[in-house]
Design an enzyme around this catalytic site. Sequence first.
Site, PDB file in Angstrom:
ATOM      1  N   ASN A 177      37.012  35.966  64.539  1.00 16.07           N
ATOM      2  CA  ASN A 177      37.521  35.413  65.819  1.00 16.07           C
ATOM      3  C   ASN A 177      37.756  33.881  65.689  1.00 16.07           C
ATOM      4  O   ASN A 177      37.163  33.160  66.439  1.00 16.07           O
ATOM      5  CB  ASN A 177      36.426  35.517  67.182  1.00 16.07           C
ATOM      6  CG  ASN A 177      34.812  35.093  66.542  1.00 16.07           C
ATOM      7  OD1 ASN A 177      34.785  34.768  65.554  1.00 16.07           O
ATOM      8  ND2 ASN A 177      33.995  34.846  67.795  1.00 16.07           N
ATOM      9  N   GLY A 196      25.883  31.214  72.037  1.00 13.11           N
ATOM     10  CA  GLY A 196      25.642  31.243  70.530  1.00 13.11           C
ATOM     11  C   GLY A 196      24.959  29.938  69.908  1.00 13.11           C
ATOM     12  O   GLY A 196      24.823  29.083  70.913  1.00 13.11           O
ATOM     13  N   LEU A 208      32.647  30.400  60.975  1.00 16.08           N
ATOM     14  CA  LEU A 208      32.950  29.145  60.444  1.00 16.08           C
ATOM     15  C   LEU A 208      34.105  28.334  61.146  1.00 16.08           C
ATOM     16  O   LEU A 208      34.298  27.338  60.942  1.00 16.08           O
ATOM     17  CB  LEU A 208      33.335  29.341  58.962  1.00 16.08           C
ATOM     18  CG  LEU A 208      32.320  29.830  58.063  1.00 16.08           C
ATOM     19  CD1 LEU A 208      32.775  30.132  56.728  1.00 16.08           C
ATOM     20  CD2 LEU A 208      31.045  28.901  58.063  1.00 16.08           C
ATOM     21  N   ASP A 222      24.332  35.094  62.552  1.00 14.36           N
ATOM     22  CA  ASP A 222      25.280  34.865  63.837  1.00 14.36           C
ATOM     23  C   ASP A 222      25.359  33.549  63.934  1.00 14.36           C
ATOM     24  O   ASP A 222      25.526  32.917  65.196  1.00 14.36           O
ATOM     25  CB  ASP A 222      24.895  35.751  65.078  1.00 14.36           C
ATOM     26  CG  ASP A 222      26.100  35.586  66.135  1.00 14.36           C
ATOM     27  OD1 ASP A 222      27.259  35.533  65.758  1.00 14.36           O
ATOM     28  OD2 ASP A 222      25.708  36.297  67.112  1.00 14.36           O
ATOM     29  N   HIS A 278      30.266  45.097  67.671  1.00 16.74           N
ATOM     30  CA  HIS A 278      29.617  44.113  68.440  1.00 16.74           C
ATOM     31  C   HIS A 278      29.275  45.122  69.616  1.00 16.74           C
ATOM     32  O   HIS A 278      30.074  45.511  70.541  1.00 16.74           O
ATOM     33  CB  HIS A 278      30.518  42.985  68.756  1.00 16.74           C
ATOM     34  CG  HIS A 278      29.960  42.184  70.095  1.00 16.74           C
ATOM     35  ND1 HIS A 278      29.290  41.067  69.975  1.00 16.74           N
ATOM     36  CD2 HIS A 278      29.806  42.239  71.215  1.00 16.74           C
ATOM     37  CE1 HIS A 278      29.389  40.595  71.289  1.00 16.74           C
ATOM     38  NE2 HIS A 278      29.271  41.310  72.031  1.00 16.74           N
TER      39      HIS A 278
END
Length: 427
Positions: free
Chosen positions: A88, A320, A57, A301, A175
Amino acid sequence: MTLLLKGARPYGEDAVDILVKDGVIAAIGESLSTTADTIDATGLVVLPGLVDLHTHLREPGREDTETVLTGSRAAALGGFTAVHAMANTDPVADTAGVVEQVWRLGNDAGLVDVVPVGAVTVGLGGEQLAELGAMADSAARVRVFSDDGKCVSDPALMRRALEYVKALDGVVAQHAEEPRLTVGAQMHEGDRSARLGLTGWPAVAEEAIIARDVLLAEHVGARLHVCHVSTAGSVELIRWAKSRGVQVTAEVTPHHLLLTDAQAEGYDATFKVNPPLRTAEDVAALRAGLADGTIDAVATDHAPHAGEDKECEWSAARPGMLGLEQALSVVVDTMVDTGLLTWREVADRMSVRPAQIGRLAGQGRPIAVGEPANLVLLDPSARAVVDPAALASKSRNSPYAGRELPARVVHTLLRGELSVLDGKVQK
């Protein structure tokens, strides 16, 4: 709020009326009547509200790409009633103060339950455990901890994290990427990467960490969750670990169920992602693993990025993709329309199991009288071409741009309140 859903099809089965009152399902039956507001849900499939274990977000720190509010809107439009916000951010969500900030922003938005994920290590640095206990005891009640974006590569530190989080009834979401095997990596390692001149990202970089961590989880007796599984070998390792009774769960992203490394042919950095898109054989194995339950959940994701971070040469682009608004459509396309999953199994992989993994008591519940009215109603016959400009996210890096996908979320209810009505977000 009292609401009557007329002619809805729970789990795609026979049509019934569903009466929602005071945030719960008050009655299910045929020809129910009420003076309350009525929604014609004829032909719409009803599922428990979706739960995402893996959402970025970006707030605090990168509000230019996404905020808790805009991400919540995208989530609600995708049929989600709860999302786990990854750590993160800037500052990193490694303290009680930051996770509580994110949690309060989610409450203020009021569209989905925003559940903060706490960092495993301070600043995602991989050297010192973060304030795990303080985050767990905070108002945010953190139960999922992850350095996602980076791997907890030190085995001794990973062991300590598993031991600590076990005492909190939490889970470490790893991860899986051995960083020494991915230096400079740009896409899946194979013939295509060699031909395109892009440094390869070997499957073994993911698989080596999964193999190590399932053994650590078994040794400690702790829960391990594997983020964004992407290779056939990873599926086999998780299947083996589950056969040994290891408390391991795993997720797959919609884009890894649909897209392959062939997308890199045009050097369009929209398709640069971590872990990278893999081969058609890997995609087939991921679909099979999701179908047989080896892979527990679909997680988006969702990773918004500013235009300048994607509209550049491949090597300079950030990895991403957006995922919240099209996740259910991709699952319908790859798993339902292909006969690999029933609607009940979609509910299991996108709501029930994710809620259990995240320890969300009020989410992922059955469609039954007395249960919380966290629901998504979708039109399985609808088809639409994805237009990034029409998305609720502040970013536009959708890998599905221009692609026609099936199914459309029509309504979403969070504890009986409409967050989405007729495909339009209500806040």
